[in-house]
Enzyme design. Structure first.
Site, mmCIF file in Angstrom:
data_model
loop_
_atom_site.group_PDB
_atom_site.id
_atom_site.type_symbol
_atom_site.label_atom_id
_atom_site.label_comp_id
_atom_site.label_asym_id
_atom_site.label_seq_id
_atom_site.Cartn_x
_atom_site.Cartn_y
_atom_site.Cartn_z
ATOM 1 N N ARG A 230 -5.289 -5.628 -5.076
ATOM 2 C CA ARG A 230 -5.175 -5.748 -6.518
ATOM 3 C C ARG A 230 -3.855 -5.148 -6.998
ATOM 4 O O ARG A 230 -3.420 -4.110 -6.480
ATOM 5 C CB ARG A 230 -6.321 -4.995 -7.225
ATOM 6 C CG ARG A 230 -7.592 -5.823 -7.344
ATOM 7 C CD ARG A 230 -7.384 -7.014 -8.295
ATOM 8 N NE ARG A 230 -8.506 -7.917 -8.377
ATOM 9 C CZ ARG A 230 -8.684 -9.005 -7.611
ATOM 10 N NH1 ARG A 230 -7.814 -9.331 -6.676
ATOM 11 N NH2 ARG A 230 -9.720 -9.784 -7.784
ATOM 12 N N GLU A 259 -0.217 -10.152 -14.168
ATOM 13 C CA GLU A 259 -0.135 -11.504 -13.593
ATOM 14 C C GLU A 259 -0.320 -12.539 -14.701
ATOM 15 O O GLU A 259 -1.145 -12.327 -15.587
ATOM 16 C CB GLU A 259 -1.222 -11.689 -12.524
ATOM 17 C CG GLU A 259 -0.974 -10.825 -11.295
ATOM 18 C CD GLU A 259 -2.030 -11.018 -10.203
ATOM 19 O OE1 GLU A 259 -2.779 -12.019 -10.245
ATOM 20 O OE2 GLU A 259 -2.106 -10.168 -9.321
ATOM 21 N N HIS A 278 -0.530 -14.482 -5.912
ATOM 22 C CA HIS A 278 -1.979 -14.266 -5.788
ATOM 23 C C HIS A 278 -2.630 -15.430 -5.004
ATOM 24 O O HIS A 278 -3.497 -16.150 -5.513
ATOM 25 C CB HIS A 278 -2.637 -14.109 -7.162
ATOM 26 C CG HIS A 278 -3.938 -13.360 -7.109
ATOM 27 N ND1 HIS A 278 -4.350 -12.511 -8.109
ATOM 28 C CD2 HIS A 278 -4.923 -13.335 -6.179
ATOM 29 C CE1 HIS A 278 -5.529 -12.000 -7.802
ATOM 30 N NE2 HIS A 278 -5.901 -12.483 -6.632
HETATM 31 N N1 LIG Z 1 -5.445 -11.441 -2.980
HETATM 32 C C1 LIG Z 1 -6.579 -12.102 -3.162
HETATM 33 O O1 LIG Z 1 -6.580 -13.249 -3.547
HETATM 34 C C2 LIG Z 1 -7.871 -11.422 -2.859
HETATM 35 C C3 LIG Z 1 -8.922 -12.161 -2.315
HETATM 36 C C4 LIG Z 1 -10.135 -11.520 -2.044
HETATM 37 C C5 LIG Z 1 -10.286 -10.162 -2.333
HETATM 38 N N2 LIG Z 1 -9.241 -9.487 -2.886
HETATM 39 C C6 LIG Z 1 -9.354 -8.048 -3.162
HETATM 40 O O2 LIG Z 1 -9.368 -7.339 -1.919
HETATM 41 C C7 LIG Z 1 -9.995 -6.075 -2.082
HETATM 42 C C8 LIG Z 1 -10.968 -5.796 -0.938
HETATM 43 O O3 LIG Z 1 -12.016 -6.761 -0.943
HETATM 44 P P1 LIG Z 1 -13.265 -6.654 0.078
HETATM 45 O O4 LIG Z 1 -14.022 -7.909 -0.071
HETATM 46 O O5 LIG Z 1 -12.805 -6.209 1.423
HETATM 47 O O6 LIG Z 1 -14.071 -5.480 -0.609
HETATM 48 P P2 LIG Z 1 -15.160 -4.508 0.050
HETATM 49 O O7 LIG Z 1 -15.958 -3.987 -1.078
HETATM 50 O O8 LIG Z 1 -15.853 -5.170 1.178
HETATM 51 O O9 LIG Z 1 -14.275 -3.327 0.651
HETATM 52 C C9 LIG Z 1 -13.587 -2.383 -0.145
HETATM 53 C C10 LIG Z 1 -13.538 -1.076 0.633
HETATM 54 O O10 LIG Z 1 -12.752 -0.144 -0.098
HETATM 55 C C11 LIG Z 1 -13.354 1.146 0.078
HETATM 56 N N3 LIG Z 1 -12.902 2.028 -0.995
HETATM 57 C C12 LIG Z 1 -13.342 2.139 -2.274
HETATM 58 N N4 LIG Z 1 -12.645 3.081 -2.927
HETATM 59 C C13 LIG Z 1 -11.736 3.576 -2.029
HETATM 60 C C14 LIG Z 1 -10.720 4.569 -2.098
HETATM 61 N N5 LIG Z 1 -10.518 5.265 -3.229
HETATM 62 N N6 LIG Z 1 -9.967 4.806 -1.008
HETATM 63 C C15 LIG Z 1 -10.170 4.103 0.151
HETATM 64 N N7 LIG Z 1 -11.144 3.172 0.287
HETATM 65 C C16 LIG Z 1 -11.896 2.905 -0.795
HETATM 66 C C17 LIG Z 1 -14.842 0.887 0.057
HETATM 67 O O11 LIG Z 1 -15.571 1.906 0.714
HETATM 68 C C18 LIG Z 1 -14.929 -0.437 0.825
HETATM 69 O O12 LIG Z 1 -15.187 -0.211 2.202
HETATM 70 C C19 LIG Z 1 -10.641 -6.135 -3.475
HETATM 71 O O13 LIG Z 1 -9.790 -5.479 -4.379
HETATM 72 C C20 LIG Z 1 -10.666 -7.628 -3.808
HETATM 73 O O14 LIG Z 1 -10.693 -7.873 -5.180
HETATM 74 C C21 LIG Z 1 -8.042 -10.076 -3.140
HETATM 75 O O1 LIG Z 2 -9.243 -16.680 -7.733
HETATM 76 C C1 LIG Z 2 -8.403 -16.467 -6.879
HETATM 77 O O2 LIG Z 2 -7.682 -17.302 -6.389
HETATM 78 C C2 LIG Z 2 -8.191 -15.028 -6.379
HETATM 79 C C3 LIG Z 2 -9.466 -14.370 -5.988
HETATM 80 C C4 LIG Z 2 -9.362 -12.978 -5.461
HETATM 81 O O3 LIG Z 2 -8.443 -12.198 -6.113
HETATM 82 C C5 LIG Z 2 -10.725 -12.337 -5.446
HETATM 83 O O4 LIG Z 2 -10.878 -11.205 -5.904
HETATM 84 O O5 LIG Z 2 -11.654 -12.990 -4.940
#
Ligand SMILES: NC(=O)c1ccc[n+]([C@@H]2O[C@H](COP(=O)([O-])OP(=O)(O)OC[C@H]3O[C@@H](n4cnc5c(N)ncnc54)[C@H](O)[C@@H]3O)[C@@H](O)[C@H]2O)c1
Ligand SMILES: O=C(O)CC[C@@H](O)C(=O)O
Length: 526
Positions: A230, A259, A278
């Protein structure tokens, strides 16, 4: 026929599912004012990361029953506002895990081998092989911040490429990290030792600007950072300065503080920075996964069925829900409270159903307590569907007990959390009107309603101590809404519970701890 508004581009397969039960309108890129105008006629909204569903939109959505986020993060939805209006918010917790992990890996390799710049140079009719000498990831150290779904997948792939893995995740046990092939370390060590750092955490107040000038100062000049999680977890100003001055070797960012990315100094940098718009979830497979996952849930809710990944409302049978709803709220509040008092990583949670409550179906109450307990770590990603699995994955031992002989209130719930930083317990009950009361903390009797912002102390019961805490908070302009002391014997050990109107400003907890007689102090946000 119900009406669904699709506000961002989603895969056709999702539209087809929705069309089985609703009229579907696809109107992407609408500004907030336009959405506010048209939302009253819709029963459901389906979005990706492009649309911000604000409180204003939710308030205007007189018929809204569900908001579906085709992705993981629901930080672009005002979930509390939706919950207050009884609108279910659903997401797709796993649909794009692989896509996001692969994007992080692609960025890591692209940074190492200067792929974007090299590609551009050939397209510009050059053949410069010296400028693009890269580095190998083999035998390098990858520091993974956040070992959840995406972080774990990145770990597996990086291990296969021969990388050494460090991880920081305060909510994961060392054993779990080891199973994934990572050494769990403190954040500073991860900063100091990693050649690559990849972020896979939610954006929360604790993780905002986690990567700032101080953090960067601890890194090696050869470190490269990847953020596919994020925007805002990295302080972009500090990153720009560090890259410009060569204090770290590179960064690849898929997400930004704002964004779409507007004017940004990051754009001025050369091959040491890679920027993507993104794209983490942008694969054909992930888009099908999230579209199906969320469209099916919208369809089910419009048909009166429960949703499987609701982030704000339990997916239980409506009759059971109605009867248990107040107790679920009690369990979630107590879970959240005891988790914050325990701090660090919780290793076990005992949940004791007392009095009349002991005759109830316990499983939803246990799940609600776990949801509350995990909410600090996982925020909106933990829900009634996944709380038990998430607890199990984190190695939290759950012990459920009953004590029907206990006759206080109409039934009460006692939670005891043991963690790496100590052991704490809380008990709570419902009053006749369904209002929650916290009735003891660490076995000290009290009687206070939960409040959004609270301070708890352990102290010695002695004259003047309450006044000192009151004046201290007053001197920092903190308004106390209520205060209560719980003690077992006069001038013995006691707890003080303060409800305050605003979050405790930084640094005050340390001042409270300096007051003679205070042994411990905790700030809690419910
Ligand atoms: N770029 C994109 O398009 C995209 C796509 C999917 C997910 N994401 C983002 O990726 C991130 C991770 O997603 P996920 O599905 O693996 O989530 P998840 O909930 O499975 O994992 C997140 C992890 O972060 C840990 N955590 C929470 N607070 C913390 C801290 N202060 N320090 C260290 N660890 C901490 C939690 O214990 C957990 O294990 C999220 O922010 C999600 O929104 C981005
Ligand atoms: O919608 C998207 O393409 C990004 C999704 C991603 O940031 C998520 O948190 O799942």
């Amino acid at each position: 026929m119900p009406k669904v508004l699709v506000c961002d581009p989603i895969d056709q397969v999702g539209i087809d599912i929705l069309s089985q039960v609703a009229q579907v309108d696809v109107k992407t890129g609408l500004p907030t004012e336009e959405l506010v105008k048209i939302v009253p006629e819709y029963d459901a909204l389906m979005i990706r990361s492009g649309t911000r569903v604000t409180q204003e939109i939710i308030e205007a959505g007189a018929q809204l029953k569900i908001i579906g986020r085709a992705g993981v993060g629901v930080d672009n939805v005002d979930v509390p506002a939706a919950t207050r209006k009884g609108i279910v918010v659903v997401n797709s917790p796993e649909g794009n895990t692989i896509a996001a992990a692969e994007h992080a890996l692609a960025l890591m390799l692209s940074l190492s081998r200067h792929i974007p710049e090299a590609n551009q140079s050939v397209k510009d009719s050059q053949w410069d092989r010296k400028r693009f000498i890269g580095t190998e990831v083999y035998k390098k150290t990858l520091g993974i911040v956040g070992l959840g779904k995406i972080g774990s997948h990145v770990a597996a792939a990086a291990k296969a490429m021969g990388m050494k893995l460090l991880a920081y995740d305060p909510f994961i046990s060392a054993e779990r990290a080891e199973q994934i092939g990572c050494r769990l370390v403190e954040l500073d060590l991860l900063f100091q030792e990693s050649d690559y750092i990849t972020l896979h955490i939610p954006k929360t107040p604790e993780t905002t600007h986690l990567i700032n000038a101080d953090a960067i100062a601890k890194m090696k000049p050869t470190t490269r950072i990847i953020n596919c999680a994020r925007g805002g977890i990295i302080d972009e100003e500090a990153l720009f300065t560090a890259l410009k001055e060569g204090r770290i070797a590179g960064a690849a960012l898929d997400v930004f503080e704002s964004e779409p990315l507007g004017e940004s100094s990051l754009r001025q940098l050369g091959q040491e920075v890679i920027l993507t718009p993104h794209l983490g979830a942008s694969t054909a497979e992930a888009q099908v996964n999230v579209a199906v996952d969320v469209a099916e849930q919208i369809r089910d809710v419009l048909l009166g069925l429960p949703a499987r990944s609701a982030v704000n409302i339990p997916g239980l049978h409506p009759d059971v829900m109605e009867q248990l709803r107040p107790y679920l709220q009690l369990a979630e509040t107590l879970g959240n409270l005891v988790g914050q008092l325990a701090g660090g990583r919780v290793e076990s949670l005992e949940i004791r159903l007392q009095g009349e409550l002991a005759n109830n179906q316990s499983q939803p109450i246990v799940v609600a307590a776990l949801k509350g307990l995990l909410s600090q770590a996982l925020r909106e990603r933990v829900n009634y569907v996944n709380a038990s699995i998430e607890a199990k994955e984190r190695g939290i031992r759950v012990v459920e007990t009953r004590d029907s002989a206990r006759q206080d209130y109409m039934g009460s719930l006692h939670l005891e959390a043991k963690g790496t930083l100590g052991q704490h317990s809380v008990t709570g009950a419902l009053l006749g009107d369904g209002e929650i009361r916290i009735t003891d903390v660490d076995e000290f009797p009290i009687n206070v309603p939960p409040n959004r912002y609270m301070v708890f102390t352990r102290h010695r019961d002695m004259p003047g101590i309450i006044g000192k805490i009151g004046s201290l908070l007053g001197s920092f302009n903190v308004n106390i809404a209520s205060m209560q002391v719980g003690r077992k014997i006069v001038r013995g050990d006691a707890v003080m519970v303060l409800s305050i109107d605003d979050p405790l400003p930084e640094g005050i907890l340390a001042e409270i701890l300096k007051v003679p007689g205070i042994r411990d102090a905790y700030t809690v946000t419910l």
